[in-house]
Design a protein around this motif. Structure first.
Motif, PDB file in Angstrom:
ATOM      1  N   THR A  79      45.252  41.033  49.610  1.00 44.19           N
ATOM      2  CA  THR A  79      43.913  40.465  49.421  1.00 44.19           C
ATOM      3  C   THR A  79      43.551  39.396  50.454  1.00 44.19           C
ATOM      4  OG1 THR A  79      44.814  38.937  47.773  1.00 44.19           O
ATOM      5  CG2 THR A  79      43.821  40.963  46.943  1.00 44.19           C
ATOM      6  N   LYS A 108      51.144  39.173  42.505  1.00 46.49           N
ATOM      7  CA  LYS A 108      50.398  37.983  42.924  1.00 46.49           C
ATOM      8  C   LYS A 108      50.436  36.979  41.785  1.00 46.49           C
ATOM      9  CE  LYS A 108      48.876  39.865  46.717  1.00 46.49           C
ATOM     10  NZ  LYS A 108      49.412  39.403  47.965  1.00 46.49           N
ATOM     11  N   GLU A 109      50.224  35.731  42.145  1.00 50.87           N
ATOM     12  CA  GLU A 109      50.215  34.730  41.084  1.00 50.87           C
ATOM     13  C   GLU A 109      48.976  34.874  40.215  1.00 50.87           C
ATOM     14  OE1 GLU A 109      50.763  30.863  42.742  1.00 50.87           O
ATOM     15  OE2 GLU A 109      52.646  31.482  43.672  1.00 50.87           O
ATOM     16  N   ARG A 110      47.872  35.305  40.837  1.00 50.96           N
ATOM     17  CA  ARG A 110      46.646  35.486  40.074  1.00 50.96           C
ATOM     18  C   ARG A 110      46.392  36.969  39.860  1.00 50.96           C
ATOM     19  NH1 ARG A 110      42.273  32.942  43.624  1.00 50.96           N
ATOM     20  NH2 ARG A 110      40.823  33.591  42.013  1.00 50.96           N
ATOM     21  N   PHE A 111      45.751  37.285  38.760  1.00 50.83           N
ATOM     22  CA  PHE A 111      45.410  38.664  38.493  1.00 50.83           C
ATOM     23  C   PHE A 111      44.449  39.150  39.578  1.00 50.83           C
ATOM     24  CE2 PHE A 111      43.007  41.889  35.915  1.00 50.83           C
ATOM     25  CZ  PHE A 111      44.061  42.780  35.805  1.00 50.83           C
ATOM     26  N   GLU A 113      41.954  40.986  39.624  1.00 50.77           N
ATOM     27  CA  GLU A 113      40.528  40.916  39.288  1.00 50.77           C
ATOM     28  C   GLU A 113      39.947  39.524  39.584  1.00 50.77           C
ATOM     29  OE1 GLU A 113      39.480  42.602  35.576  1.00 50.77           O
ATOM     30  OE2 GLU A 113      37.352  42.215  35.905  1.00 50.77           O
ATOM     31  N   SER A 114      40.722  38.486  39.298  1.00 46.43           N
ATOM     32  CA  SER A 114      40.179  37.142  39.520  1.00 46.43           C
ATOM     33  C   SER A 114      40.098  36.829  41.017  1.00 46.43           C
ATOM     34  CB  SER A 114      40.989  36.092  38.753  1.00 46.43           C
ATOM     35  OG  SER A 114      42.141  35.740  39.470  1.00 46.43           O
ATOM     36  N   ILE A 115      40.994  37.432  41.818  1.00 43.64           N
ATOM     37  CA  ILE A 115      40.929  37.217  43.272  1.00 43.64           C
ATOM     38  C   ILE A 115      39.674  37.897  43.832  1.00 43.64           C
ATOM     39  CG2 ILE A 115      42.087  37.655  45.483  1.00 43.64           C
ATOM     40  CD1 ILE A 115      44.760  37.707  43.924  1.00 43.64           C
ATOM     41  N   SER A 117      36.902  38.999  42.157  1.00 41.36           N
ATOM     42  CA  SER A 117      35.626  38.469  41.674  1.00 41.36           C
ATOM     43  C   SER A 117      35.411  37.050  42.209  1.00 41.36           C
ATOM     44  CB  SER A 117      35.521  38.527  40.152  1.00 41.36           C
ATOM     45  OG  SER A 117      36.592  37.838  39.578  1.00 41.36           O
ATOM     46  N   GLY A 118      36.519  36.363  42.549  1.00 40.45           N
ATOM     47  CA  GLY A 118      36.413  35.018  43.126  1.00 40.45           C
ATOM     48  C   GLY A 118      35.625  35.004  44.424  1.00 40.45           C
ATOM     49  N   ASP A 121      31.987  34.840  43.759  1.00 37.88           N
ATOM     50  CA  ASP A 121      31.498  33.683  43.013  1.00 37.88           C
ATOM     51  C   ASP A 121      30.154  33.255  43.631  1.00 37.88           C
ATOM     52  OD1 ASP A 121      32.561  31.117  41.284  1.00 37.88           O
ATOM     53  OD2 ASP A 121      31.352  30.503  43.009  1.00 37.88           O
ATOM     54  N   GLU A 140      45.992  47.130  38.712  1.00 43.77           N
ATOM     55  CA  GLU A 140      47.169  46.705  39.461  1.00 43.77           C
ATOM     56  C   GLU A 140      48.163  47.869  39.437  1.00 43.77           C
ATOM     57  OE1 GLU A 140      48.413  42.954  37.836  1.00 43.77           O
ATOM     58  OE2 GLU A 140      46.749  41.931  38.823  1.00 43.77           O
TER      59      GLU A 140
END
Ligand SMILES: [Zn+2]
Ligand SMILES: [Zn+2]
Length: 297
Positions: A79, A108-111, A113-115, A117-118, A121, A140
């Motif tokens: 990502t 990854k440390e973050r899911f 989806e959050s990367i 959609s981040g 933002d 994933e």
């Protein structure tokens, strides 16, 4: 038509690493960041969503308008910006009825989806991911193997890149394509101090690419540049060529071009390295990946 005779084609939509590089000196090989599509009959996948995916999206959108909604499968190597930045500009995402499936690493440390959609933002982009008209699903990788229509995919983690990345082995129509970008092969094949782990990583890579009909490989730096870029997560051209040839790769697309490198420079490299590998035994066709070209396998 049997699977072994189904034609397979690979199209480069973005070949540049790190950041897009529009301008007169990058026109020929292209300035968009990584995006490659693979088609086998009616099945297709998209590898990475760098800025190159925008033009592919325009093509697909007009196809959707004339032929109706379709499913789009995007596989992300990782990502980093240059591999996801085109996603908000991918037109099929704005077409109702499109199934947009995005796959990426769970390591990854973050899911994932959050990367993704981040980067959409409101502070960065006017449309949020949840507002997209397509049916977006973010998955994933759960397994090393995956099948999308007639395309079979094997994944392997690459740890020799900051934050890691994934390489893909794609088998379709009796052909084998490997997409292995964003990896520092010098650290495995030519380390200052070889260890059991560096040897293991080198063997794992060689086995993964062995006998590939097409390898799309990270060759960002020249040999002399690499000396100053150790630990940055990318490979030098001479080492990539050597390793690919030793693994009997038939065609090698040098990929993830350095933003500082010009068309004239790639032409020089092709002249410098191309003939020797074409005339070697076994022969390997080496070329510098160019945005907009399609390779039929
Ligand atoms: Zn990259
Ligand atoms: Zn990267």
């Amino acid at each position: 038509m049997s699977e072994t005779t189904t034609p397979v084609s690979v199209t480069f939509w973005g070949t540049r690493g790190s950041i897009s590089t529009p301008g007169g000196s990058t026109e020929k090989y292209g300035g968009n960041t990584p995006c490659v599509s693979v088609r086998c009959g009616r099945s297709s996948i998209i590898l990475d969503a760098g800025t190159g995916i925008r033009v592919l999206g325009i093509r697909l959108a007009s196809q959707i308008h004339s032929e109706g909604p379709s499913a789009q499968h995007i596989l992300l190597s990782h990502t980093h910006w240059d591999h996801i930045q085109g996603l908000p500009f991918f037109q099929p995402a704005y077409i109702k009825g499109t199934d947009l499936v995005i796959y990426g690493s769970a390591q990854k440390e973050r899911f994932l989806e959050s990367i993704l959609s981040g980067q959409m933002d409101l502070n960065y982009f006017p449309v949020q991911m949840k507002e997209l008209a397509a049916n977006v699903s973010i998955r994933e990788f759960e397994d090393r193997f995956m099948t999308i229509g007639d395309i079979h995919i094997e994944m392997q983690e690459q740890i020799l890149h900051p934050g890691g990345s994934i390489r893909f082995k794609i088998t379709a129509g009796g052909r084998k394509i490997v997409y292995a970008t964003d990896v520092e092969l010098n650290a495995a094949f030519d380390p200052a101090e070889p260890t059991r782990e560096t040897r293991r990583l080198a063997e794992e890579y060689s086995a993964f690419i062995r006998d590939a009909d097409l390898l799309i490989g990270d060759g960002q730096y020249s040999g002399s540049e690499y000396a100053f870029k150790k630990g940055w997560g990318h490979t030098s051209v001479p080492l990539l060529l050597e390793v690919a040839h030793a693994a009997h790769v038939r065609q090698l697309a040098v990929f993830h071009h350095d933003p500082e490198h010009s068309d004239a420079y790639f032409d020089t490299l092709e002249q410098q390295f191309g003939p020797a590998y074409r005339n070697a035994a076994p022969a390997m066709h080496v070329f510098w990946a160019r945005e907009g070209i399609t390779i039929d396998l």
